[in-house]
Design an enzyme around this catalytic site. Structure first.
Site, PDB file in Angstrom:
ATOM      1  N   CYS A   1      47.915  59.167  78.707  1.00  0.00           N
ATOM      2  CA  CYS A   1      49.164  59.121  77.938  1.00  0.00           C
ATOM      3  C   CYS A   1      48.938  59.528  76.488  1.00  0.00           C
ATOM      4  O   CYS A   1      49.391  60.581  76.062  1.00  0.00           O
ATOM      5  CB  CYS A   1      49.734  57.711  77.971  1.00  0.00           C
ATOM      6  SG  CYS A   1      49.750  57.021  79.624  1.00  0.00           S
TER       7      CYS A   1
ATOM      8  N   LYS B   1      59.889  58.645  74.065  1.00  0.00           N
ATOM      9  CA  LYS B   1      58.614  58.290  74.696  1.00  0.00           C
ATOM     10  C   LYS B   1      57.445  59.023  74.040  1.00  0.00           C
ATOM     11  O   LYS B   1      56.405  58.433  73.735  1.00  0.00           O
ATOM     12  CB  LYS B   1      58.674  58.632  76.191  1.00  0.00           C
ATOM     13  CG  LYS B   1      57.356  58.542  76.925  1.00  0.00           C
ATOM     14  CD  LYS B   1      56.775  57.152  76.857  1.00  0.00           C
ATOM     15  CE  LYS B   1      55.320  57.120  77.259  1.00  0.00           C
ATOM     16  NZ  LYS B   1      55.081  56.825  78.627  1.00  0.00           N
TER      17      LYS B   1
END
Ligand code: SAJ
Length: 423
Positions: A276, A222
Protein backbone atom coordinates in the site's frame (compact mmCIF):
# COMPACT_ATOMS: atom_id res chain seq x y z
CA UNK A 1 -30.75 -19.93 9.97
CA UNK A 2 -31.67 -16.20 9.86
CA UNK A 3 -33.10 -14.71 6.69
CA UNK A 4 -30.35 -13.65 4.24
CA UNK A 5 -29.76 -9.89 3.86
CA UNK A 6 -29.08 -10.51 0.16
CA UNK A 7 -26.37 -11.98 -1.99
CA UNK A 8 -22.86 -10.51 -2.34
CA UNK A 9 -20.24 -11.59 -4.85
CA UNK A 10 -16.71 -10.71 -3.68
CA UNK A 11 -14.07 -10.88 -6.42
CA UNK A 12 -10.55 -11.37 -5.02
CA UNK A 13 -10.14 -13.36 -1.79
CA UNK A 14 -6.89 -11.87 -0.52
CA UNK A 15 -6.03 -9.70 2.47
CA UNK A 16 -9.12 -7.51 1.94
CA UNK A 17 -11.58 -9.71 0.04
CA UNK A 18 -11.46 -12.73 2.32
CA UNK A 19 -11.94 -10.84 5.62
CA UNK A 20 -14.73 -8.80 3.99
CA UNK A 21 -16.44 -11.88 2.53
CA UNK A 22 -16.35 -13.78 5.82
CA UNK A 23 -17.51 -10.76 7.83
CA UNK A 24 -20.48 -10.24 5.44
CA UNK A 25 -21.36 -13.94 5.72
CA UNK A 26 -21.43 -13.78 9.51
CA UNK A 27 -23.57 -10.62 9.33
CA UNK A 28 -26.25 -12.49 7.37
CA UNK A 29 -25.36 -12.08 3.69
CA UNK A 30 -25.11 -15.03 1.34
CA UNK A 31 -21.57 -14.61 0.02
CA UNK A 32 -20.09 -15.98 -3.17
CA UNK A 33 -16.32 -15.44 -3.10
CA UNK A 34 -14.26 -15.59 -6.28
CA UNK A 35 -10.54 -16.08 -6.73
CA UNK A 36 -8.26 -17.09 -9.60
CA UNK A 37 -6.30 -19.44 -7.30
CA UNK A 38 -7.79 -22.94 -7.10
CA UNK A 39 -5.68 -23.62 -3.98
CA UNK A 40 -7.19 -20.60 -2.24
CA UNK A 41 -10.73 -21.51 -3.34
CA UNK A 42 -10.43 -25.17 -2.26
CA UNK A 43 -8.87 -24.19 1.07
CA UNK A 44 -11.57 -21.63 1.85
CA UNK A 45 -14.30 -24.16 1.04
CA UNK A 46 -12.70 -26.42 3.67
CA UNK A 47 -12.85 -23.50 6.12
CA UNK A 48 -9.08 -22.88 5.92
CA UNK A 49 -7.17 -19.63 5.28
CA UNK A 50 -4.29 -19.12 2.85
CA UNK A 51 -3.09 -15.83 4.43
CA UNK A 52 -2.35 -15.00 8.06
CA UNK A 53 -4.37 -12.32 9.80
CA UNK A 54 -5.31 -12.46 13.49
CA UNK A 55 -8.81 -13.94 14.08
CA UNK A 56 -9.45 -14.50 10.36
CA UNK A 57 -9.23 -18.32 10.70
CA UNK A 58 -12.10 -18.44 13.19
CA UNK A 59 -14.28 -16.14 11.10
CA UNK A 60 -13.71 -18.01 7.82
CA UNK A 61 -14.39 -21.35 9.49
CA UNK A 62 -17.66 -20.18 10.99
CA UNK A 63 -18.72 -18.42 7.75
CA UNK A 64 -18.11 -21.59 5.72
CA UNK A 65 -19.71 -23.89 8.31
CA UNK A 66 -22.84 -21.71 8.37
CA UNK A 67 -23.19 -22.29 4.60
CA UNK A 68 -23.17 -18.53 3.96
CA UNK A 69 -19.68 -18.36 2.41
CA UNK A 70 -18.77 -20.36 -0.66
CA UNK A 71 -15.68 -19.81 -2.79
CA UNK A 72 -15.46 -20.42 -6.52
CA UNK A 73 -13.30 -19.75 -9.57
CA UNK A 74 -16.28 -18.10 -11.32
CA UNK A 75 -18.60 -15.24 -10.33
CA UNK A 76 -22.36 -15.71 -10.03
CA UNK A 77 -25.40 -13.45 -9.86
CA UNK A 78 -25.71 -11.23 -6.78
CA UNK A 79 -27.26 -8.03 -5.45
CA UNK A 80 -23.89 -6.49 -4.67
CA UNK A 81 -20.52 -7.08 -6.38
CA UNK A 82 -17.32 -6.12 -4.57
CA UNK A 83 -14.04 -5.94 -6.49
CA UNK A 84 -11.09 -6.39 -4.12
CA UNK A 85 -8.17 -7.33 -6.35
CA UNK A 86 -4.59 -6.03 -6.29
CA UNK A 87 -3.57 -2.79 -8.02
CA UNK A 88 0.24 -2.98 -8.21
CA UNK A 89 2.40 -0.86 -10.48
CA UNK A 90 4.33 -1.76 -13.60
CA UNK A 91 7.79 -0.61 -14.68
CA UNK A 92 8.17 3.14 -14.32
CA UNK A 93 5.70 3.17 -11.39
CA UNK A 94 2.73 3.10 -13.79
CA UNK A 95 -0.46 1.70 -12.20
CA UNK A 96 -1.34 -1.80 -13.37
CA UNK A 97 -5.14 -2.01 -13.61
CA UNK A 98 -5.19 -5.37 -15.39
CA UNK A 99 -6.59 -7.22 -12.35
CA UNK A 100 -9.40 -4.67 -11.94
CA UNK A 101 -10.14 -4.89 -15.65
CA UNK A 102 -10.24 -8.71 -15.61
CA UNK A 103 -12.41 -8.74 -12.46
CA UNK A 104 -14.83 -6.18 -13.94
CA UNK A 105 -15.14 -8.06 -17.20
CA UNK A 106 -15.66 -11.35 -15.32
CA UNK A 107 -18.73 -9.98 -13.51
CA UNK A 108 -20.15 -7.91 -16.40
CA UNK A 109 -22.29 -10.77 -17.71
CA UNK A 110 -23.76 -11.41 -14.24
CA UNK A 111 -24.69 -7.82 -13.36
CA UNK A 112 -28.44 -7.06 -13.55
CA UNK A 113 -30.42 -3.81 -13.35
CA UNK A 114 -30.66 -2.68 -9.72
CA UNK A 115 -27.35 -4.31 -8.73
CA UNK A 116 -24.55 -2.41 -7.01
CA UNK A 117 -20.91 -2.74 -8.16
CA UNK A 118 -18.30 -1.52 -5.66
CA UNK A 119 -14.61 -1.09 -6.36
CA UNK A 120 -12.68 -1.49 -3.08
CA UNK A 121 -9.19 -1.84 -4.59
CA UNK A 122 -6.98 1.21 -4.04
CA UNK A 123 -7.06 2.89 -7.43
CA UNK A 124 -5.80 5.92 -9.37
CA UNK A 125 -8.27 8.74 -9.87
CA UNK A 126 -10.63 7.87 -12.73
CA UNK A 127 -10.66 4.08 -12.22
CA UNK A 128 -14.29 3.83 -11.07
CA UNK A 129 -15.36 5.64 -14.23
CA UNK A 130 -13.20 3.19 -16.16
CA UNK A 131 -14.91 0.27 -14.38
CA UNK A 132 -18.27 1.59 -15.61
CA UNK A 133 -16.87 1.80 -19.13
CA UNK A 134 -15.57 -1.78 -18.98
CA UNK A 135 -18.97 -2.97 -17.71
CA UNK A 136 -20.72 -1.10 -20.52
CA UNK A 137 -18.30 -2.36 -23.19
CA UNK A 138 -18.56 -5.99 -22.05
CA UNK A 139 -22.31 -5.96 -21.49
CA UNK A 140 -23.83 -3.23 -23.73
CA UNK A 141 -27.34 -4.00 -22.41
CA UNK A 142 -26.44 -2.47 -19.02
CA UNK A 143 -27.67 1.04 -18.26
CA UNK A 144 -25.00 2.75 -16.21
CA UNK A 145 -25.05 6.14 -14.48
CA UNK A 146 -23.34 9.09 -16.08
CA UNK A 147 -20.23 10.14 -14.17
CA UNK A 148 -19.23 13.63 -12.97
CA UNK A 149 -22.34 14.37 -10.87
CA UNK A 150 -21.52 15.65 -7.42
CA UNK A 151 -22.78 13.36 -4.64
CA UNK A 152 -24.90 15.02 -1.98
CA UNK A 153 -25.98 13.75 1.37
CA UNK A 154 -29.61 14.12 0.23
CA UNK A 155 -31.44 11.15 -1.19
CA UNK A 156 -31.45 11.58 -4.95
CA UNK A 157 -33.60 9.75 -7.47
CA UNK A 158 -32.37 6.28 -8.42
CA UNK A 159 -31.21 7.44 -11.84
CA UNK A 160 -29.14 4.40 -12.54
CA UNK A 161 -30.20 0.90 -13.39
CA UNK A 162 -26.82 -0.35 -12.22
CA UNK A 163 -25.13 1.49 -9.37
CA UNK A 164 -21.34 1.91 -9.35
CA UNK A 165 -19.26 3.19 -6.43
CA UNK A 166 -15.77 3.27 -4.97
CA UNK A 167 -15.27 2.51 -1.31
CA UNK A 168 -11.54 2.17 -0.65
CA UNK A 169 -10.48 -0.31 1.98
CA UNK A 170 -8.58 1.38 4.85
CA UNK A 171 -7.78 -1.49 7.20
CA UNK A 172 -4.38 -1.97 8.78
CA UNK A 173 -2.81 -5.43 8.29
CA UNK A 174 -2.66 -7.04 11.73
CA UNK A 175 -5.89 -5.30 12.82
CA UNK A 176 -8.08 -6.01 9.81
CA UNK A 177 -10.98 -7.75 11.53
CA UNK A 178 -11.44 -4.91 13.99
CA UNK A 179 -10.87 -2.06 11.57
CA UNK A 180 -13.26 -3.52 8.96
CA UNK A 181 -16.08 -2.86 11.37
CA UNK A 182 -14.81 0.14 13.34
CA UNK A 183 -13.22 2.39 10.68
CA UNK A 184 -15.15 5.21 9.05
CA UNK A 185 -15.74 4.56 5.34
CA UNK A 186 -15.57 6.98 2.44
CA UNK A 187 -18.07 6.06 -0.26
CA UNK A 188 -17.77 7.74 -3.66
CA UNK A 189 -20.54 7.22 -6.17
CA UNK A 190 -20.38 7.43 -9.92
CA UNK A 191 -23.58 9.41 -9.32
CA UNK A 192 -25.35 10.42 -6.09
CA UNK A 193 -27.77 7.50 -6.26
CA UNK A 194 -24.83 5.06 -6.43
CA UNK A 195 -23.21 6.71 -3.40
CA UNK A 196 -26.49 6.40 -1.46
CA UNK A 197 -26.98 2.78 -2.44
CA UNK A 198 -23.40 1.84 -1.48
CA UNK A 199 -23.60 3.78 1.80
CA UNK A 200 -26.77 1.91 2.77
CA UNK A 201 -24.94 -1.37 2.15
CA UNK A 202 -21.90 -0.42 4.29
CA UNK A 203 -24.17 0.80 7.10
CA UNK A 204 -25.39 -2.79 7.53
CA UNK A 205 -21.99 -3.95 8.84
CA UNK A 206 -19.84 -0.88 9.61
CA UNK A 207 -19.98 0.72 13.06
CA UNK A 208 -17.93 3.78 11.99
CA UNK A 209 -19.33 6.71 10.01
CA UNK A 210 -20.10 6.25 6.33
CA UNK A 211 -19.19 9.43 4.45
CA UNK A 212 -20.51 10.19 0.99
CA UNK A 213 -18.70 11.84 -1.90
CA UNK A 214 -18.07 11.35 -5.63
CA UNK A 215 -15.87 8.53 -6.88
CA UNK A 216 -12.88 10.68 -7.93
CA UNK A 217 -12.66 12.27 -4.47
CA UNK A 218 -12.95 8.84 -2.82
CA UNK A 219 -10.12 7.51 -5.01
CA UNK A 220 -7.91 10.51 -4.21
CA UNK A 221 -8.81 10.29 -0.51
CA UNK A 222 -7.37 6.80 -0.16
CA UNK A 223 -4.21 7.72 -2.07
CA UNK A 224 -3.85 10.85 0.07
CA UNK A 225 -4.07 8.91 3.35
CA UNK A 226 -1.24 6.59 2.33
CA UNK A 227 0.85 9.39 0.80
CA UNK A 228 0.44 11.38 4.04
CA UNK A 229 1.83 8.44 6.02
CA UNK A 230 4.63 7.88 3.51
CA UNK A 231 5.73 11.52 3.69
CA UNK A 232 5.73 11.37 7.49
CA UNK A 233 7.72 8.13 7.60
CA UNK A 234 10.16 9.68 5.09
CA UNK A 235 10.67 12.54 7.53
CA UNK A 236 11.58 10.04 10.27
CA UNK A 237 13.82 8.06 7.92
CA UNK A 238 15.62 11.18 6.73
CA UNK A 239 16.12 12.23 10.35
CA UNK A 240 17.69 8.83 11.13
CA UNK A 241 20.21 9.30 8.31
CA UNK A 242 21.03 12.86 9.44
CA UNK A 243 21.37 11.67 13.05
CA UNK A 244 23.81 8.91 12.05
CA UNK A 245 25.98 11.55 10.44
CA UNK A 246 25.78 13.86 13.46
CA UNK A 247 26.16 11.11 16.12
CA UNK A 248 22.75 11.82 17.62
CA UNK A 249 20.51 8.99 18.86
CA UNK A 250 17.46 9.32 16.60
CA UNK A 251 15.15 7.34 18.93
CA UNK A 252 15.92 9.59 21.87
CA UNK A 253 15.61 12.65 19.62
CA UNK A 254 12.14 11.66 18.38
CA UNK A 255 10.96 10.74 21.87
CA UNK A 256 11.99 14.15 23.15
CA UNK A 257 10.63 16.13 20.16
CA UNK A 258 7.30 14.32 20.49
CA UNK A 259 6.86 15.89 23.92
CA UNK A 260 6.00 19.10 22.05
CA UNK A 261 2.20 19.29 21.99
CA UNK A 262 2.04 19.73 18.21
CA UNK A 263 4.84 17.39 17.11
CA UNK A 264 4.18 13.69 16.37
CA UNK A 265 7.10 12.22 14.46
CA UNK A 266 6.74 8.61 13.27
CA UNK A 267 9.43 5.96 13.65
CA UNK A 268 12.35 5.35 11.29
CA UNK A 269 12.88 1.84 10.00
CA UNK A 270 14.69 -0.19 7.33
CA UNK A 271 12.40 1.28 4.64
CA UNK A 272 8.72 1.25 3.80
CA UNK A 273 7.16 -1.99 2.65
CA UNK A 274 3.79 -3.55 2.03
CA UNK A 275 1.51 -3.38 -0.95
CA UNK A 276 0.00 0.00 0.00
CA UNK A 277 2.23 2.78 1.29
CA UNK A 278 5.17 1.81 -0.92
CA UNK A 279 2.87 1.73 -3.97
CA UNK A 280 -0.09 4.12 -3.71
CA UNK A 281 1.78 7.46 -3.61
CA UNK A 282 3.16 6.59 -7.05
CA UNK A 283 -0.43 6.65 -8.37
CA UNK A 284 -0.56 10.35 -7.44
CA UNK A 285 2.88 10.99 -8.90
CA UNK A 286 1.87 9.21 -12.10
CA UNK A 287 -1.28 11.33 -12.43
CA UNK A 288 0.43 14.66 -11.68
CA UNK A 289 4.18 14.16 -12.25
CA UNK A 290 5.13 17.83 -12.29
CA UNK A 291 3.06 18.80 -9.28
CA UNK A 292 3.66 15.87 -6.87
CA UNK A 293 7.18 16.89 -5.88
CA UNK A 294 7.08 16.25 -2.13
CA UNK A 295 5.22 12.96 -2.55
CA UNK A 296 7.79 11.73 -5.09
CA UNK A 297 10.72 12.77 -2.89
CA UNK A 298 9.23 10.98 0.12
CA UNK A 299 9.01 7.78 -1.94
CA UNK A 300 12.63 8.21 -2.98
CA UNK A 301 13.80 8.84 0.60
CA UNK A 302 11.99 5.74 1.86
CA UNK A 303 13.19 3.63 -1.06
CA UNK A 304 16.79 4.66 -0.34
CA UNK A 305 16.68 3.41 3.26
CA UNK A 306 17.52 -0.28 2.55
CA UNK A 307 20.77 0.81 0.85
CA UNK A 308 21.68 2.81 3.99
CA UNK A 309 21.12 -0.27 6.16
CA UNK A 310 23.29 -2.41 3.85
CA UNK A 311 26.02 0.25 4.00
CA UNK A 312 25.98 0.14 7.82
CA UNK A 313 26.30 -3.67 7.82
CA UNK A 314 29.09 -3.48 5.22
CA UNK A 315 31.04 -1.08 7.40
CA UNK A 316 30.87 -3.39 10.44
CA UNK A 317 31.40 -6.61 8.46
CA UNK A 318 34.59 -5.18 6.92
CA UNK A 319 36.18 -5.15 10.38
CA UNK A 320 35.52 -8.87 10.98
CA UNK A 321 36.90 -12.07 9.49
CA UNK A 322 34.13 -14.25 7.98
CA UNK A 323 31.34 -12.63 9.98
CA UNK A 324 28.05 -14.38 10.67
CA UNK A 325 25.19 -11.93 10.12
CA UNK A 326 21.80 -12.77 11.64
CA UNK A 327 18.89 -10.92 10.01
CA UNK A 328 15.83 -10.93 12.23
CA UNK A 329 12.52 -10.52 10.37
CA UNK A 330 11.55 -10.62 6.69
CA UNK A 331 7.97 -9.33 6.78
CA UNK A 332 7.35 -5.66 6.04
CA UNK A 333 6.34 -4.88 9.60
CA UNK A 334 5.88 -6.48 13.01
CA UNK A 335 3.75 -9.52 13.82
CA UNK A 336 2.42 -10.31 10.34
CA UNK A 337 3.43 -12.82 7.63
CA UNK A 338 3.18 -10.37 4.70
CA UNK A 339 6.43 -10.21 2.71
CA UNK A 340 5.18 -8.00 -0.13
CA UNK A 341 7.52 -5.14 -1.04
CA UNK A 342 9.40 -5.85 2.18
CA UNK A 343 12.58 -3.80 2.54
CA UNK A 344 13.94 -6.60 4.74
CA UNK A 345 14.01 -8.96 1.75
CA UNK A 346 15.81 -6.38 -0.36
CA UNK A 347 18.38 -5.90 2.41
CA UNK A 348 19.01 -9.63 2.94
CA UNK A 349 19.32 -10.09 -0.84
CA UNK A 350 21.94 -7.38 -1.12
CA UNK A 351 23.92 -8.70 1.88
CA UNK A 352 24.01 -12.16 0.29
CA UNK A 353 24.82 -10.89 -3.19
CA UNK A 354 27.68 -8.80 -1.82
CA UNK A 355 28.90 -11.89 0.11
CA UNK A 356 29.38 -9.83 3.27
CA UNK A 357 29.41 -12.96 5.45
CA UNK A 358 27.37 -16.01 6.35
CA UNK A 359 23.76 -14.86 6.24
CA UNK A 360 21.23 -16.35 8.66
CA UNK A 361 17.57 -15.34 8.58
CA UNK A 362 14.99 -15.71 11.34
CA UNK A 363 11.33 -15.27 10.42
CA UNK A 364 8.84 -16.99 12.71
CA UNK A 365 5.96 -16.23 10.30
CA UNK A 366 7.28 -18.30 7.37
CA UNK A 367 8.25 -21.95 7.03
CA UNK A 368 10.44 -21.49 3.94
CA UNK A 369 12.46 -18.68 2.40
CA UNK A 370 10.74 -16.68 -0.39
CA UNK A 371 11.88 -17.54 -3.93
CA UNK A 372 14.04 -14.41 -4.21
CA UNK A 373 16.17 -15.56 -1.25
CA UNK A 374 15.97 -19.33 -1.76
CA UNK A 375 18.36 -19.05 -4.71
CA UNK A 376 20.98 -17.24 -2.59
CA UNK A 377 23.38 -18.51 0.11
CA UNK A 378 20.98 -17.64 2.94
CA UNK A 379 19.78 -20.03 5.69
CA UNK A 380 16.46 -19.85 7.56
CA UNK A 381 17.19 -20.74 11.20
CA UNK A 382 15.60 -20.58 14.64
CA UNK A 383 16.05 -17.45 16.76
CA UNK A 384 18.21 -19.05 19.45
CA UNK A 385 20.62 -20.58 16.93
CA UNK A 386 20.98 -17.23 15.17
CA UNK A 387 21.64 -15.36 18.40
CA UNK A 388 24.33 -17.81 19.45
CA UNK A 389 26.13 -17.93 16.09
CA UNK A 390 25.93 -14.29 15.00
CA UNK A 391 28.67 -11.69 15.14
CA UNK A 392 26.30 -9.05 13.74
CA UNK A 393 22.60 -8.98 14.63
CA UNK A 394 20.46 -6.97 12.27
CA UNK A 395 16.90 -6.42 13.48
CA UNK A 396 14.59 -5.74 10.52
CA UNK A 397 11.08 -6.46 11.85
CA UNK A 398 10.17 -5.87 15.47
CA UNK A 399 8.15 -9.06 15.94
CA UNK A 400 6.95 -9.78 19.47
CA UNK A 401 9.42 -12.69 19.89
CA UNK A 402 12.34 -10.44 18.92
CA UNK A 403 11.30 -7.65 21.27
CA UNK A 404 11.25 -10.23 24.06
CA UNK A 405 14.86 -11.38 23.48
CA UNK A 406 16.90 -11.46 26.68
CA UNK A 407 19.31 -8.53 26.24
CA UNK A 408 22.13 -10.71 27.68
CA UNK A 409 21.99 -12.71 24.42
CA UNK A 410 23.14 -9.54 22.61
CA UNK A 411 26.24 -9.03 24.75
CA UNK A 412 29.46 -8.95 22.75
CA UNK A 413 27.59 -8.76 19.43
CA UNK A 414 27.38 -5.89 16.98
CA UNK A 415 23.70 -4.93 17.10
CA UNK A 416 22.05 -2.95 14.30
CA UNK A 417 18.50 -2.33 15.44
CA UNK A 418 16.69 -0.64 12.53
CA UNK A 419 13.41 -0.48 14.49
CA UNK A 420 14.55 0.84 17.84
CA UNK A 421 13.01 -2.26 19.42
CA UNK A 422 15.82 -2.95 21.91
CA UNK A 423 16.14 0.52 23.31
N1 SAJ B 1 6.58 2.27 9.05
C1 SAJ B 1 7.71 2.91 9.52
N2 SAJ B 1 7.58 3.80 10.53
C2 SAJ B 1 6.37 4.09 11.09
C3 SAJ B 1 5.22 3.46 10.60
C4 SAJ B 1 5.35 2.54 9.57
O1 SAJ B 1 8.83 2.66 9.03
O2 SAJ B 1 6.35 4.90 12.02
C5 SAJ B 1 6.70 1.30 7.94
C6 SAJ B 1 6.27 -0.11 8.33
O3 SAJ B 1 7.31 -0.80 8.94
C7 SAJ B 1 5.90 -0.69 6.99
C8 SAJ B 1 5.34 0.51 6.25
O4 SAJ B 1 5.80 1.65 6.92
O5 SAJ B 1 7.04 -1.18 6.29
C9 SAJ B 1 3.83 0.56 6.16
O6 SAJ B 1 3.24 0.14 7.39
P1 SAJ B 1 1.97 0.86 8.03
O7 SAJ B 1 1.67 0.17 9.30
O8 SAJ B 1 2.17 2.31 8.10
O9 SAJ B 1 0.83 0.69 6.95
P2 SAJ B 1 0.25 -0.57 6.12
O10 SAJ B 1 0.91 -0.56 4.78
O11 SAJ B 1 0.27 -1.82 6.88
O12 SAJ B 1 -1.28 -0.11 5.97
C10 SAJ B 1 -1.56 1.16 5.39
C11 SAJ B 1 -2.57 1.90 6.29
N3 SAJ B 1 -2.67 3.29 5.87
C12 SAJ B 1 -2.52 4.31 6.75
O13 SAJ B 1 -2.23 4.14 7.91
C13 SAJ B 1 -2.73 5.69 6.20
C14 SAJ B 1 -3.93 1.20 6.24
O14 SAJ B 1 -4.90 1.93 6.98
C15 SAJ B 1 -4.38 1.04 4.79
O15 SAJ B 1 -5.63 0.37 4.70
C16 SAJ B 1 -3.34 0.21 4.08
O16 SAJ B 1 -2.10 0.95 4.09
C17 SAJ B 1 -3.80 -0.06 2.66
O17 SAJ B 1 -4.30 -1.17 2.40
O18 SAJ B 1 -3.75 0.85 1.84
Amino acid sequence: MNKSLGKVCVVGLGYIGLPTASLLATKGYQVHGVDVSRTAVDGINRGEIHIYEPDLDVLVKSAVQSGRLKASLEPSSADVFIIAVPTPFKDGHVPDLSFVEAATKSIAGWVQPGNLVILESTSPVGTTEQVAQWLRATNPKLALPAAKQKATSGRGPASAQVFVAHCPERVLPGRIMRELVENDRVVGGLDPASAEKAAAFYRTFVAGQVLLTDCRTAEMCKLTENAFRDVNIAFANELSIICDKLSVDVWELIRLANHHPRVKILQPGPGVGGHCIAVDPWFIVNSAPDEARLIRTAREVNDSKPAQVVAAVRQHAAKLKKPVIACLGLSFKADIDDLRESPAIEIVCRLAEEKLGTILVVEPYVSALPAKLAALPVRLVQLQAALVQADIILLLADHREFRAVDRKALNGKIVLDTRGAWR
